[in-house]
Design a protein around this motif. Structure first.
Motif, PDB file in Angstrom:
ATOM      1  N   LYS A 362       0.767  -1.162  -0.157  1.00 51.34           N
ATOM      2  CA  LYS A 362      -0.154  -0.069  -0.045  1.00 51.34           C
ATOM      3  C   LYS A 362       0.910   1.450  -0.018  1.00 51.34           C
ATOM      4  N   LEU A 363       2.182   1.306   0.981  1.00 49.81           N
ATOM      5  CA  LEU A 363       2.905   2.948   0.877  1.00 49.81           C
ATOM      6  C   LEU A 363       3.075   2.499  -0.531  1.00 49.81           C
ATOM      7  N   ILE A 364       4.176   1.215  -0.964  1.00 48.55           N
ATOM      8  CA  ILE A 364       4.846   2.114  -2.519  1.00 48.55           C
ATOM      9  C   ILE A 364       3.706   1.748  -3.318  1.00 48.55           C
ATOM     10  N   GLY A 365       2.553   1.846  -3.251  1.00 47.76           N
ATOM     11  CA  GLY A 365       1.453   1.888  -4.150  1.00 47.76           C
ATOM     12  C   GLY A 365       2.076   0.927  -5.205  1.00 47.76           C
ATOM     13  N   GLN A 366       2.006  -0.118  -5.127  1.00 46.81           N
ATOM     14  CA  GLN A 366       2.521  -1.359  -6.293  1.00 46.81           C
ATOM     15  C   GLN A 366       2.418  -2.167  -5.224  1.00 46.81           C
ATOM     16  N   PRO A 367       2.233  -3.805  -6.079  1.00 44.28           N
ATOM     17  CA  PRO A 367       1.936  -5.312  -5.973  1.00 44.28           C
ATOM     18  C   PRO A 367       3.707  -5.568  -5.657  1.00 44.28           C
ATOM     19  N   ILE A 368       3.779  -6.125  -5.244  1.00 43.26           N
ATOM     20  CA  ILE A 368       5.705  -6.801  -4.957  1.00 43.26           C
ATOM     21  C   ILE A 368       5.474  -8.022  -5.837  1.00 43.26           C
ATOM     22  N   PRO A 369       5.691  -8.508  -6.957  1.00 41.64           N
ATOM     23  CA  PRO A 369       5.906  -9.516  -7.728  1.00 41.64           C
ATOM     24  C   PRO A 369       6.575 -10.635  -6.411  1.00 41.64           C
ATOM     25  N   THR A 370       5.852 -11.701  -6.667  1.00 43.44           N
ATOM     26  CA  THR A 370       6.343 -13.656  -5.588  1.00 43.44           C
ATOM     27  C   THR A 370       7.153 -14.267  -6.376  1.00 43.44           C
ATOM     28  N   LEU A 371       8.041 -14.816  -6.107  1.00 43.86           N
ATOM     29  CA  LEU A 371       8.649 -15.562  -7.192  1.00 43.86           C
ATOM     30  C   LEU A 371       8.892 -16.749  -5.626  1.00 43.86           C
ATOM     31  N   GLU A 372       8.607 -18.000  -6.305  1.00 41.54           N
ATOM     32  CA  GLU A 372       8.505 -19.420  -6.013  1.00 41.54           C
ATOM     33  C   GLU A 372       9.780 -19.459  -5.561  1.00 41.54           C
ATOM     34  N   VAL A 373      10.864 -20.193  -4.276  1.00 47.87           N
ATOM     35  CA  VAL A 373      11.835 -20.700  -3.988  1.00 47.87           C
ATOM     36  C   VAL A 373      11.814 -21.833  -3.775  1.00 47.87           C
ATOM     37  N   GLN A 374      12.428 -22.706  -3.706  1.00 56.02           N
ATOM     38  CA  GLN A 374      12.088 -24.356  -3.122  1.00 56.02           C
ATOM     39  C   GLN A 374      13.793 -23.937  -2.778  1.00 56.02           C
ATOM     40  N   ALA A 375      14.062 -24.109  -1.418  1.00 57.43           N
ATOM     41  CA  ALA A 375      15.072 -24.282  -0.970  1.00 57.43           C
ATOM     42  C   ALA A 375      15.694 -25.800  -1.088  1.00 57.43           C
ATOM     43  N   ASP A 376      16.820 -25.719  -0.664  1.00 53.79           N
ATOM     44  CA  ASP A 376      17.474 -27.003  -0.930  1.00 53.79           C
ATOM     45  C   ASP A 376      17.784 -28.127  -0.160  1.00 53.79           C
ATOM     46  N   ASP A 377      17.559 -26.782   0.839  1.00 55.38           N
ATOM     47  CA  ASP A 377      17.279 -28.442   2.072  1.00 55.38           C
ATOM     48  C   ASP A 377      15.952 -29.283   2.018  1.00 55.38           C
ATOM     49  N   GLU A 378      16.115 -30.065   2.878  1.00 53.65           N
ATOM     50  CA  GLU A 378      15.490 -31.098   2.275  1.00 53.65           C
ATOM     51  C   GLU A 378      14.165 -30.991   3.366  1.00 53.65           C
ATOM     52  N   ARG A 379      14.634 -30.365   5.052  1.00 50.00           N
ATOM     53  CA  ARG A 379      13.767 -30.277   6.129  1.00 50.00           C
ATOM     54  C   ARG A 379      12.208 -28.931   5.248  1.00 50.00           C
ATOM     55  N   ALA A 380      12.993 -28.006   4.911  1.00 48.83           N
ATOM     56  CA  ALA A 380      12.332 -26.639   4.892  1.00 48.83           C
ATOM     57  C   ALA A 380      11.732 -27.571   3.521  1.00 48.83           C
TER      58      ALA A 380
END
Ligand code: AMP
Length: 502
Positions: A362-380
C-alpha cells in the motif's frame, strides 16, 4: 545539467571531478543553487540520492568566503547516528581536500578529551550527534554563536529516536540569522511541523515521492515457512543463485536474530559480518569498513544499525524478516539501486507476515511480484509440501560445503532458536558479543558463487569447530532477551540514554 552550471567554485568542482562524478543527481541539481543563494532548504530525499553532497558541496563553497571569528565553527551538521556522522565527515574530507578546513566529529563512544583538544585548537565544521553536542555545550567547550549554516539531516530518524527536544535546544543557541538545511526521507505531519519551526521561508526540494522506492530496484517476494531454519535455507539458496551479485545487506527485525543469522551464515561458509546497535563503536566501524572494502560480502543488520549507511553499490538487499513498519522497507531497499545503479531487493515472507506485506504494498503503491523458491534443504522443502528439486545453480565449493553443513544442521534436531532457548537457561551469561566480529575464521573472501569446481569436503576434514551445543546458546543470549517488535525495540542503549527532555 552539469556540475559546472550549479554555481560551485572551481575548487569544489575540482573535488567533484576527482570523485569521478559526471553529473549532479536530481537532489544536487535542485538544492545546490538555492544553498549557494543562502536560502533555507527543505529537502525530501532518501539516502542514496546523493543528498550528502547536496549540502556538503555548497557548504564548502560558502566556507571559502569569509573568515571564522576566533576559529569558531561556522557550520554545524547534525546526524542521528554515529555512523552517519562519521560518513558525512568522510565525505567532507573527500570533497574538501583542497580546502584546508578543520572538521570535528562529535559523537558518542569517543573520549571527550580528544574531541575537546580539537575544539580548543579551533574548528570550521562541526559534525555531531545531538546528545554529544549538548554534552560538549554543557561542559562549556563549544561556542555556536558563529554558526552560519545548520544542517539537520535525516529529520524523520531524529524524530524516531527522540532527538527533537535536543535539536530544539541546540537551535535556540544558534544565531537567528543562520541558514538552515533540513533533510528528511519522509514528510509526515510531525516533520512538517518541525520544518515550519526550524526553517525560514524555505525552498522545498523533493527528489522522489516520500516513501516511494527507487525504480532501479527489482523487488521480489519469496514465500517461506515460518521456522527460522526454513527461512535461512531459502536465504542461502537466494544468495547462491542471485544474478549480478556483488554484495548484500540482509535485514533482520531483531538484533538477536542478526547474531543468529550471522553465525549461521558463517557456519555455512558465507563471508558475512554483522551490525547491530549494541556493538561497540570499534567493532561497528571495523565491520562497516570490511564491508565497504569488499572484505565482507554479506552484512547482516538491524534497521537502526544500518539506517542511512553510505555503502555504495550494494547489489542486493535481502529482508530476512518482513519489516513491521512499512517505512522501514523503503529505507532498507534504499540501500540498493543507488545513484542510478540497478539493484535487487528480495523479501522473505511467511504466512504470518501477510498484513505487513499488504501495508508495504500500500505504501509503495504497487504489488511486489512473488518468486517461488524451493530451498535445497530437505527439511525446509518438505514444509512447502514438495520434494526438493535439483538446483540449477552452478555448483561451487561453497555449495558443496553447504550441503555438508545442511546435513549437519538436519542431523542436530533442534533449530538454533529452539535449542538455544532451552539450553540458554542453563548457560546464561557465559560469553558475550556474538554480534561483533566473528571469532571463527571466515572461510571465504570472494563471492562464493565464483568459486571453482565442486570438491565436497568430507565432514571430518572440515576445520574443527566448537560443538554445536557449546555455541548456540550464545547466539540467542549474547544480544539479551528478545525485543518486542517495533521501532523502540531497535534503538540502541547508548541512544536511549542520551535522550533528554527539556
Ligand atoms: P548519499 O545519498 O549522500 O548517501 O549518497 C549516495 C552515494 O552516491 C554516495 O556513495 C556518493 O558518493 C554517491 N554520489 C553522490 N553524488 C553523486 C553523483 N553526482 N554521481 C555519482 N555518485 C554520487
Amino acid at each position: 545539467m552539469l556540475f559546472s552550471e550549479l554555481g560551485l567554485s572551481p575548487k569544489v568542482l575540482a573535488s567533484v571531478e576527482a570523485a569521478g562524478y559526471t553529473a549532479p543527481t536530481p537532489i544536487q541539481e535542485q538544492a545546490i543553487p538555492h544553498v549557494l543563494a543562502r536560502r533555507d532548504v527543505l529537502g525530501i530525499a532518501q539516502t542514496g540520492t546523493g543528498k550528502t553532497a547536496s549540502f556538503v558541496l555548497p557548504m564548502l563553497n560558502l566556507l571559502e568566503k569569509g573568515r571564522a571569528r576566533a576559529r569558531m565553527p561556522r557550520t554545524l551538521i547534525l546526524e542521528p547516528t554515529r555512523e552517519l556522522a562519521a560518513q558525512v565527515e568522510e565525505q567532507f574530507n573527500k570533497y574538501g581536500r583542497n580546502h584546508k578546513l578543520t572538521v570535528a566529529l562529535l559523537i558518542g563512544g569517543v573520549s571527550f578529551d580528544e574531541q575537546e583538544r580539537k575544539l580548543d585548537r579551533g574548528v570550521d565544521v562541526l559534525i555531531a550527534t545531538p546528545g554529544r553536542l549538548l554534552d560538549h555545550i554543557g561542559r562549556g567547550k563549544v561556542l555556536l554563536s558563529g554558526v552560519e549554516v545548520l544542517v539537520i539531516d535525516e529529520a524523520d530518524r531524529m524524530l524516531d529516536m527522540g532527538f527533537i527536544p535536543d535539536i530544539e535546544r541546540i537551535c535556540k543557541i544558534l544565531p537567528f540569522t543562520r541558514q538552515t538545511l533540513f533533510f528528511s526521507a519522509t514528510m509526515p505531519p510531525e516533520i512538517q511541523r518541525l520544518a515550519d519551526a526550524f526553517l525560514s521561508n524555505p525552498i522545498k526540494v523533493e527528489v522522489s515521492r516520500p516513501a516511494s522506492t527507487a525504480t532501479t530496484v527489482t523487488q521480489l517476494l519469496v514465500p517461506a515457512g515460518k521456522e527460522a531454519a526454513d527461512k535461512r535455507a531459502v536465504l542461502r539458496k537466494l544468495i547462491r543463485e542471485a544474478a549480478d551479485f556483488k554484495n548484500a545487506i540482509i535485514f533482520c527485525n531483531r538484533k538477536r536474530d542478526v547474531a543468529i543469522l550471522h553465525r549461521s551464515l558463517a557456519r555455512h561458509g558465507f563471508n558475512a559480518g554483522a551490525l547491530h546497535g549494541d556493538m561497540d563503536q570499534r567493532s561497528r566501524t571495523q565491520t562497516l569498513d570490511d564491508f565497504r572494502k569488499d572484505r565482507l560480502t554479506l552484512l547482516v543488520a538491524s534497521d537502526v544499525a544500518a539506517r542511512g549507511l553510505d555503502i555504495p553499490a550494494v547489489s542486493h538487499i535481502f529482508n530476512f524478516d518482513v519489516p513491521s513498519h512499512a517505512e522501514d522497507y523503503v529505507h532498507r531497499i534504499g540501500r540498493t539501486g543507488r545513484a542510478g545503479l540497478t539493484g535487487t531487493a528480495i523479501t522473505i515472507a511467511t504466512p504470518i507476515d501477510r498484513k505487513y506485506v499488504a501495508a508495504i504494498e500500500k505504501l509503495i503503491g504497487q504489488p511486489i511480484p512473488t518468486l517461488e523458491v524451493q530451498a535445497d534443504d530437505e527439511r525446509a522443502a518438505s514444509r512447502y509440501g514438495k520434494r526438493s528439486q535439483p538446483s540449477s545453480a552452478p555448483e561451487s565449493t561453497a555449495a558443496a560445503a553447504e550441503v555438508v553443513a545442511n546435513a549437519a544442521e538436519t542431523d542436530n534436531a533442534p533449530s538454533h532458536e529452539e535449542g538455544s532457548e532451552r539450553r540458554g537457561r542453563r548457560r546464561r551469561g557465559r560469553r558475550g558479543g556474538s554480534g561483533e566480529r566473528s571469532e571463527a575464521p571466515i572461510p571465504q573472501t570472494q563471492s562464493h558463487r565464483d568459486d571453482g569446481p565442486v570438491t565436497p569436503v568430507p565432514r571430518g576434514d572440515r576445520a574443527p569447530r566448537p560443538e554445536r551445543r557449546e555455541r548456540e546458546p550464545e547466539l540467542a543470549e549474547a544480544d539479551g532477551p528478545a525485543l518486542p517488535f517495533g521501532r523502540d525495540g531497535h534503538v540502541p542503549q547508548f541512544l536511549l540514554r542520551s535522550v533528554r527532555t527539556s
